[in-house]
Design a protein around this motif. Structure first.
Motif, short mmCIF file in Angstrom:
data_model
loop_
_atom_site.label_atom_id
_atom_site.label_comp_id
_atom_site.label_asym_id
_atom_site.label_seq_id
_atom_site.Cartn_x
_atom_site.Cartn_y
_atom_site.Cartn_z
N LEU A 1 0.83 -1.21 0.00
CA LEU A 1 0.00 0.00 0.00
C LEU A 1 0.86 1.25 0.00
N ALA A 2 1.88 1.26 0.84
CA ALA A 2 2.74 2.44 0.96
C ALA A 2 3.48 2.73 -0.36
N VAL A 3 4.06 1.67 -0.95
CA VAL A 3 4.82 1.85 -2.19
C VAL A 3 3.92 2.32 -3.32
N THR A 4 2.78 1.66 -3.48
CA THR A 4 1.91 1.99 -4.61
C THR A 4 1.25 3.34 -4.44
N ALA A 5 0.96 3.73 -3.21
CA ALA A 5 0.41 5.07 -2.99
C ALA A 5 1.41 6.14 -3.46
N ALA A 6 2.70 5.89 -3.21
CA ALA A 6 3.73 6.82 -3.69
C ALA A 6 3.79 6.81 -5.21
N TYR A 7 3.68 5.64 -5.81
CA TYR A 7 3.68 5.55 -7.27
C TYR A 7 2.50 6.32 -7.87
N ALA A 8 1.34 6.15 -7.27
CA ALA A 8 0.11 6.64 -7.88
C ALA A 8 -0.12 8.13 -7.67
N TYR A 9 0.33 8.66 -6.55
CA TYR A 9 -0.03 10.04 -6.20
C TYR A 9 1.16 10.99 -6.13
N ALA A 10 2.30 10.56 -6.64
CA ALA A 10 3.46 11.45 -6.69
C ALA A 10 3.20 12.58 -7.68
N PRO A 11 3.60 13.81 -7.36
CA PRO A 11 3.42 14.94 -8.30
C PRO A 11 4.11 14.64 -9.63
N ARG A 12 3.44 14.91 -10.72
CA ARG A 12 3.97 14.56 -12.03
C ARG A 12 5.29 15.27 -12.32
N ALA A 13 5.43 16.50 -11.86
CA ALA A 13 6.63 17.28 -12.19
C ALA A 13 7.90 16.64 -11.65
N ARG A 14 7.83 16.00 -10.51
CA ARG A 14 9.00 15.34 -9.91
C ARG A 14 8.65 13.91 -9.48
N ARG A 15 7.90 13.26 -10.33
CA ARG A 15 7.35 11.94 -10.00
C ARG A 15 8.43 10.91 -9.69
N SER A 16 9.43 10.80 -10.54
CA SER A 16 10.45 9.76 -10.35
C SER A 16 11.20 9.95 -9.05
N TRP A 17 11.52 11.21 -8.71
CA TRP A 17 12.26 11.47 -7.48
C TRP A 17 11.42 11.11 -6.25
N VAL A 18 10.14 11.46 -6.28
CA VAL A 18 9.26 11.16 -5.14
C VAL A 18 9.10 9.65 -5.00
N GLN A 19 8.88 8.96 -6.11
CA GLN A 19 8.71 7.51 -6.06
C GLN A 19 9.97 6.82 -5.54
N ALA A 20 11.12 7.21 -6.06
CA ALA A 20 12.38 6.62 -5.59
C ALA A 20 12.63 6.94 -4.12
N GLY A 21 12.33 8.18 -3.72
CA GLY A 21 12.52 8.56 -2.33
C GLY A 21 11.61 7.79 -1.39
N ALA A 22 10.37 7.54 -1.81
CA ALA A 22 9.44 6.77 -0.98
C ALA A 22 9.92 5.34 -0.81
N CYS A 23 10.40 4.73 -1.89
CA CYS A 23 10.92 3.36 -1.80
C CYS A 23 12.15 3.30 -0.91
N ALA A 24 13.05 4.28 -1.07
CA ALA A 24 14.26 4.31 -0.25
C ALA A 24 13.91 4.54 1.21
N GLY A 25 12.93 5.41 1.46
CA GLY A 25 12.51 5.67 2.83
C GLY A 25 11.91 4.45 3.50
N LEU A 26 11.06 3.72 2.75
CA LEU A 26 10.47 2.50 3.31
C LEU A 26 11.54 1.46 3.57
N LEU A 27 12.48 1.33 2.65
CA LEU A 27 13.58 0.37 2.84
C LEU A 27 14.37 0.71 4.09
N ALA A 28 14.68 1.99 4.27
CA ALA A 28 15.43 2.41 5.45
C ALA A 28 14.65 2.12 6.73
N LEU A 29 13.34 2.36 6.72
CA LEU A 29 12.51 2.09 7.90
C LEU A 29 12.50 0.60 8.22
N LEU A 30 12.32 -0.24 7.21
CA LEU A 30 12.27 -1.68 7.44
C LEU A 30 13.61 -2.20 7.97
#
Length: 308
Positions: free
Chosen positions: A267-296
């Protein structure tokens, strides 16, 4: 005696390919006007292009992307690779059953001097050694997600891998097509890791195997993606209700911690994929994945230290 002009040889009209200078040709690239032989011809909207012009054109044309920024692919290569890894791991289990004990997800356990496996005790007798994540076997957090129950063990036996691979085949192809290979692979692995970490936190002495955590993450992704794309919600809601019902039923049959952890991570990963701002979508998506990985990873390190 009359003066005779020397004979002038006619100018050669032979043309050769600019890349293969020994090959005679009469076709020009419609973009750069250089002669090209049949091996160098590339079909174009009008005439033919040379290889260099084709590459230059590909660099200047913006590549199509999925609705979530992923690369469009017609072959679900990551899904096929995951299926192959699970099946190969299962065959390896059949040949060497001890693989399950060696690579299954285990937070904390004891390996006895007799080769047996025992319940974890921070203070243990001489001759016993720690095994599992607490013993430094961090790879178990992922390897357990590629193993399954042996054919005659557990509640489901061989149906464990059969059902999981059927779900992976159906959901995996859909999600990979929507997200692109790279984002899909990150979703799958983070969901698998999320399931293992919740097992470590809540049931560290349980040996668990199976791709179910990752598949629950794919189920969560299907729900988020479908809502974001405006799909027919009756079907989506029925799917999600069935997934949650199975989560409740599995609480008495399998590792509900792994299922729930995979669901939440997905849910967390896909929410970041789906609702990241289009202008900086890739950065937000990568940051969300990296953040979740760091938390885990942080949660796993903390729990391992607490158990030790």
């Amino acid at each position: 005696m009359p003066f005779e002009e020397p004979a002038v040889e006619p100018e050669s009209t032979v043309t050769t390919c600019y890349r293969h200078t020994k090959v005679e040709c009469h076709v020009r690239c419609t973009r750069c006007d250089r002669y090209i032989c049949p091996d160098c011809m590339r079909e174009a909207a009008v005439g033919h292009h040379c290889p260099e012009c084709v590459r230059e054109g590909a660099r200047s044309v913006r590549q199509a992307r999925t609705a979530f920024g992923g690369r469009i692919t017609t072959v679900p290569a990551v899904t096929y690779a995951l299926l192959a890894l699970n099946v190969l791991a299962y065959v390896a289990e059949l040949v060497r059953p001890e693989i399950v004990d060696r690579f299954g997800m285990l937070g904390a356990g004891l390996a006895g001097p007799d080769g047996g496996h025992y319940v974890w005790q921070a203070v243990h007798p001489p001759g016993f050694s720690a095994e599992g994540v607490v013993g430094g076997e961090w790879y178990r957090l992922l390897t357990g997600a590629f193993l399954h129950l042996p054919p005659t063990e557990g509640t489901f036996g061989i149906l464990h891998i059969v059902m999981n691979m059927a779900v992976l085949w159906n959901l995996g192809r859909q999600m990979e097509a929507q997200l692109g290979p790279l984002r899909f692979a990150a979703l799958y692995l983070l969901s698998a890791l999320g399931g293992s970490v919740l097992v470590l936190l809540l049931a560290p002495d349980s040996l668990t195997v199976g791709a179910s955590g990752a598949l629950f993450g794919l189920g969560a992704a299907y729900y988020v993606v479908s809502r974001r794309l405006g799909a027919h919600l009756n079907q989506v809601n029925r799917f999600m209700a069935g997934l949650l019902l199975w989560l409740l039923i599995s609480a008495g049959l399998t590792s509900w911690q792994g299922h729930l952890g995979g669901l939440l991570a997905g849910l967390a990963v896909t929410a970041a994929y789906a609702y990241a701002p289009r202008a900086r979508r890739s950065w937000v998506q990568a940051g969300a994945c990296a953040g979740l990985l760091a938390l885990l990873v942080a949660l796993a390190v903390w729990k391992a230290a607490a158990l030790a």
